[in-house]
Design a protein around this motif. Structure first.
Motif, PDB file in Angstrom:
ATOM      1  N   MET A 192      12.162   2.359 -11.767  1.00 30.82           N
ATOM      2  CA  MET A 192      11.687   3.794 -11.318  1.00 30.82           C
ATOM      3  C   MET A 192      11.075   3.859  -9.599  1.00 30.82           C
ATOM      4  N   THR A 193      11.123   4.699  -8.980  1.00 30.45           N
ATOM      5  CA  THR A 193      10.625   4.683  -7.788  1.00 30.45           C
ATOM      6  C   THR A 193       9.819   5.914  -7.490  1.00 30.45           C
ATOM      7  N   THR A 194       9.297   6.251  -6.463  1.00 33.16           N
ATOM      8  CA  THR A 194       8.567   7.372  -6.176  1.00 33.16           C
ATOM      9  C   THR A 194       9.555   8.273  -5.716  1.00 33.16           C
ATOM     10  N   ALA A 195       9.425   9.662  -5.908  1.00 38.36           N
ATOM     11  CA  ALA A 195      10.369  10.489  -5.353  1.00 38.36           C
ATOM     12  C   ALA A 195      10.166  10.563  -3.736  1.00 38.36           C
ATOM     13  N   PRO A 196      11.625  10.809  -3.174  1.00 42.08           N
ATOM     14  CA  PRO A 196      11.563  10.908  -1.469  1.00 42.08           C
ATOM     15  C   PRO A 196      10.881  11.818  -1.154  1.00 42.08           C
ATOM     16  N   HIS A 197      10.248  11.653   0.110  1.00 39.49           N
ATOM     17  CA  HIS A 197       9.401  13.078   0.648  1.00 39.49           C
ATOM     18  C   HIS A 197       9.857  12.684   2.243  1.00 39.49           C
ATOM     19  N   ASP A 226       6.905   9.202 -12.317  1.00 37.06           N
ATOM     20  CA  ASP A 226       7.383   7.786 -12.594  1.00 37.06           C
ATOM     21  C   ASP A 226       7.377   6.494 -11.874  1.00 37.06           C
ATOM     22  N   ALA A 227       6.164   6.708 -10.974  1.00 39.81           N
ATOM     23  CA  ALA A 227       5.906   5.548 -10.277  1.00 39.81           C
ATOM     24  C   ALA A 227       5.224   4.577 -11.397  1.00 39.81           C
ATOM     25  N   PRO A 228       5.282   3.162 -10.939  1.00 38.84           N
ATOM     26  CA  PRO A 228       4.692   2.351 -11.768  1.00 38.84           C
ATOM     27  C   PRO A 228       3.248   2.209 -11.916  1.00 38.84           C
ATOM     28  N   ARG A 229       2.745   1.997 -12.928  1.00 40.76           N
ATOM     29  CA  ARG A 229       1.294   1.986 -13.403  1.00 40.76           C
ATOM     30  C   ARG A 229       0.697   0.814 -14.392  1.00 40.76           C
ATOM     31  N   HIS A 289      -5.981  -4.101   6.681  1.00 40.04           N
ATOM     32  CA  HIS A 289      -6.622  -3.562   5.615  1.00 40.04           C
ATOM     33  C   HIS A 289      -6.576  -2.089   5.560  1.00 40.04           C
ATOM     34  N   VAL A 290      -6.106  -1.604   4.120  1.00 39.54           N
ATOM     35  CA  VAL A 290      -5.616  -0.239   4.033  1.00 39.54           C
ATOM     36  C   VAL A 290      -6.698   0.085   3.061  1.00 39.54           C
ATOM     37  N   PRO A 291      -7.518   0.859   3.154  1.00 41.26           N
ATOM     38  CA  PRO A 291      -8.686   1.276   2.254  1.00 41.26           C
ATOM     39  C   PRO A 291      -8.153   2.139   0.952  1.00 41.26           C
ATOM     40  N   LEU A 292      -8.539   2.161  -0.037  1.00 42.08           N
ATOM     41  CA  LEU A 292      -7.959   2.566  -1.101  1.00 42.08           C
ATOM     42  C   LEU A 292      -8.071   4.260  -0.878  1.00 42.08           C
ATOM     43  N   ASP A 293      -9.359   4.543  -0.265  1.00 45.06           N
ATOM     44  CA  ASP A 293      -9.478   6.148  -0.121  1.00 45.06           C
ATOM     45  C   ASP A 293      -8.254   6.611   0.718  1.00 45.06           C
ATOM     46  N   ASP A 294      -7.666   5.855   1.575  1.00 40.56           N
ATOM     47  CA  ASP A 294      -6.654   6.164   2.458  1.00 40.56           C
ATOM     48  C   ASP A 294      -5.156   6.058   1.927  1.00 40.56           C
ATOM     49  N   ILE A 295      -5.063   5.569   0.664  1.00 40.19           N
ATOM     50  CA  ILE A 295      -3.758   5.538  -0.054  1.00 40.19           C
ATOM     51  C   ILE A 295      -3.342   6.675  -1.131  1.00 40.19           C
ATOM     52  N   THR A 296      -2.240   7.390  -0.910  1.00 44.66           N
ATOM     53  CA  THR A 296      -2.067   8.345  -1.905  1.00 44.66           C
ATOM     54  C   THR A 296      -0.912   7.940  -2.732  1.00 44.66           C
ATOM     55  N   ALA A 297      -0.295   6.833  -2.686  1.00 44.66           N
ATOM     56  CA  ALA A 297       0.792   6.500  -3.715  1.00 44.66           C
ATOM     57  C   ALA A 297       1.373   4.988  -3.177  1.00 44.66           C
ATOM     58  N   ALA A 298       1.671   4.236  -4.207  1.00 48.90           N
ATOM     59  CA  ALA A 298       2.429   3.091  -3.874  1.00 48.90           C
ATOM     60  C   ALA A 298       3.821   2.960  -4.707  1.00 48.90           C
ATOM     61  N   ASP A 299       4.588   2.070  -3.923  1.00 49.61           N
ATOM     62  CA  ASP A 299       5.885   2.087  -4.352  1.00 49.61           C
ATOM     63  C   ASP A 299       6.592   0.739  -4.188  1.00 49.61           C
ATOM     64  N   VAL A 300       7.633   0.486  -4.867  1.00 49.82           N
ATOM     65  CA  VAL A 300       8.348  -1.054  -4.643  1.00 49.82           C
ATOM     66  C   VAL A 300       9.774  -0.489  -3.860  1.00 49.82           C
ATOM     67  N   ARG A 301      10.103  -1.133  -2.827  1.00 49.23           N
ATOM     68  CA  ARG A 301      11.180  -1.011  -2.288  1.00 49.23           C
ATOM     69  C   ARG A 301      12.025  -1.847  -1.720  1.00 49.23           C
ATOM     70  N   PRO A 302      13.259  -2.273  -1.497  1.00 45.86           N
ATOM     71  CA  PRO A 302      13.942  -3.335  -0.868  1.00 45.86           C
ATOM     72  C   PRO A 302      13.894  -2.810   0.734  1.00 45.86           C
ATOM     73  N   VAL A 303      13.596  -3.740   1.392  1.00 43.42           N
ATOM     74  CA  VAL A 303      13.812  -3.331   3.207  1.00 43.42           C
ATOM     75  C   VAL A 303      14.635  -4.641   3.560  1.00 43.42           C
ATOM     76  N   ASP A 304      15.137  -4.246   4.702  1.00 41.72           N
ATOM     77  CA  ASP A 304      16.076  -5.107   5.574  1.00 41.72           C
ATOM     78  C   ASP A 304      15.120  -5.370   6.755  1.00 41.72           C
ATOM     79  N   VAL A 345       2.983   1.418   0.630  1.00 41.88           N
ATOM     80  CA  VAL A 345       1.959   2.334   0.323  1.00 41.88           C
ATOM     81  C   VAL A 345       2.202   3.549   1.192  1.00 41.88           C
ATOM     82  N   ARG A 346       1.806   4.758   0.849  1.00 37.26           N
ATOM     83  CA  ARG A 346       1.831   5.783   1.656  1.00 37.26           C
ATOM     84  C   ARG A 346       0.365   6.350   1.856  1.00 37.26           C
ATOM     85  N   ARG A 347       0.218   6.388   3.318  1.00 38.98           N
ATOM     86  CA  ARG A 347      -1.533   6.596   3.500  1.00 38.98           C
ATOM     87  C   ARG A 347      -1.472   8.266   3.731  1.00 38.98           C
ATOM     88  N   GLY A 348      -2.808   8.681   3.744  1.00 36.96           N
ATOM     89  CA  GLY A 348      -3.277   9.858   3.808  1.00 36.96           C
ATOM     90  C   GLY A 348      -2.819  10.656   4.851  1.00 36.96           C
TER      91      GLY A 348
END
Length: 322
Positions: free
Chosen positions: A1-6, A162-165, A246-261, A290-293
């Protein structure tokens, strides 16, 4: 399962784009003006390429060199104007200072030369150009304070249901770390390192600088360690203290797994920057994203990315409950 597109968009202030274009415009005007003022003191063609020892071994007509130099500065300026971000304004000024100074020094070397074959360009010019670039980089960094941060529009929900936890208790601490390597970056770095050795033997010093500029960061990023803990996400080289992201935790709003090319999405391997996203890409395949603020995304290709994403999402939600 992945995060919803935005969908997300960053509104870059006009002032920031103007400040990114400014050093390139000044460099181009200065370069063309000096060529015009010194026109009666310059040979035609000009000596424009030099060996490791500084002797001229390549020549270009004055009109062609004027056009090519101005086009180079304006093209670089256009690219920085389109892609600039507040935190990278110093890079635009560094690029303009370094490129503009090198072009002006080549023109200056040709002054009053009866024969362009006798023109010499000392290796110390590279240090002069680097110093000018560094000075302008500091100026660009200072000017970035005049620009408000980019505004973000259209952010999606913080963490999708549905994001992983991870099943982590309220008082529990956890961390995750994984090392990974890149065969393409290692091969590319070694190839350019060998090219640099050849350049030392044959004498074309600009090729040596190009080889080192590719080989050193390439090999530094060829093997990395990715870590996740209560402080956020850290990506560092296992071979050298830098580079480090380094991406601080305070600057992260969500994380996901995705295949990239790697080639299609990021244009290659290493530290990559694209519109609205950046990443450390060592291969194609599974990536932690990771999606940042500010709406931008940061991706790193690493095995077991799902565990890292699950831990980050859990830590982000825990932070929100504090």
């Amino acid at each position: 399962m992945t995060t919803a597109p935005h969908t997300a968009a960053l509104r870059v202030p006009f002032r920031l784009r103007a400040l990114a274009a400014l050093p390139f415009a000044l460099a181009a005007v200065t370069y063309v003006a000096l060529l015009a003022v010194w026109s009666d003191r310059l040979p035609d063609p000009l000596a424009t390429h030099f060996s490791y020892g500084g002797e001229a071994d390549g020549f270009t007509g004055r009109a062609a060199f004027t056009a090519v130099g101005a086009a180079l500065l304006l093209t670089l300026g256009a690219g920085w104007t389109v892609l600039v971000r507040r935190g990278a304004l110093w890079g635009a000024w560094l690029t303009a200072g370094l490129t503009g100074t090198l072009l002006v020094l080549v023109v200056h070397d040709n002054l009053d030369a009866a024969d362009p074959a006798d023109v010499v360009s000392p290796l110390s010019h590279l240090a002069v150009a680097a110093a000018a670039g560094a000075a302008l980089a500091l100026a660009g960094h200072a000017l970035s304070r005049l620009v408000p941060p980019e505004e973000h529009e259209g952010a999606g929900p913080a963490v999708h249901p549905d994001a992983p936890r991870l099943d982590l208790g309220a008082g529990e601490l956890a961390g995750w770390s994984r090392a990974t390597a890149s065969a393409p970056l290692t091969a590319l770095g070694l190839l350019f390192l060998a090219g640099g050795a050849v350049a030392v033997l044959l004498g074309p010093w600009p090729l040596l600088l190009i080889a080192l500029a590719v080989a050193v960061p390439g090999l530094a990023l060829a093997r990395i360690r990715v870590s996740v803990d209560r402080h956020g996400l850290t990506v560092r080289s296992t071979l050298t203290p830098r580079p480090r992201v380094h991406v601080p935790l305070d600057d992260i709003t969500a994380a996901d797994v995705r295949p990239v090319d790697a080639l299609r999405e990021f244009g290659g391997w290493g530290y990559r920057v694209r519109a609205h996203r950046s990443g450390v890409v060592l291969r194609s395949g599974e990536a932690l994203v990771v999606r940042r603020g500010n709406g931008r995304e940061f991706a790193v290709t690493v095995p077991d990315a799902r565990t890292a994403a699950a831990l980050l999402n859990t830590l982000v939600e825990r932070r929100g409950r504090l």
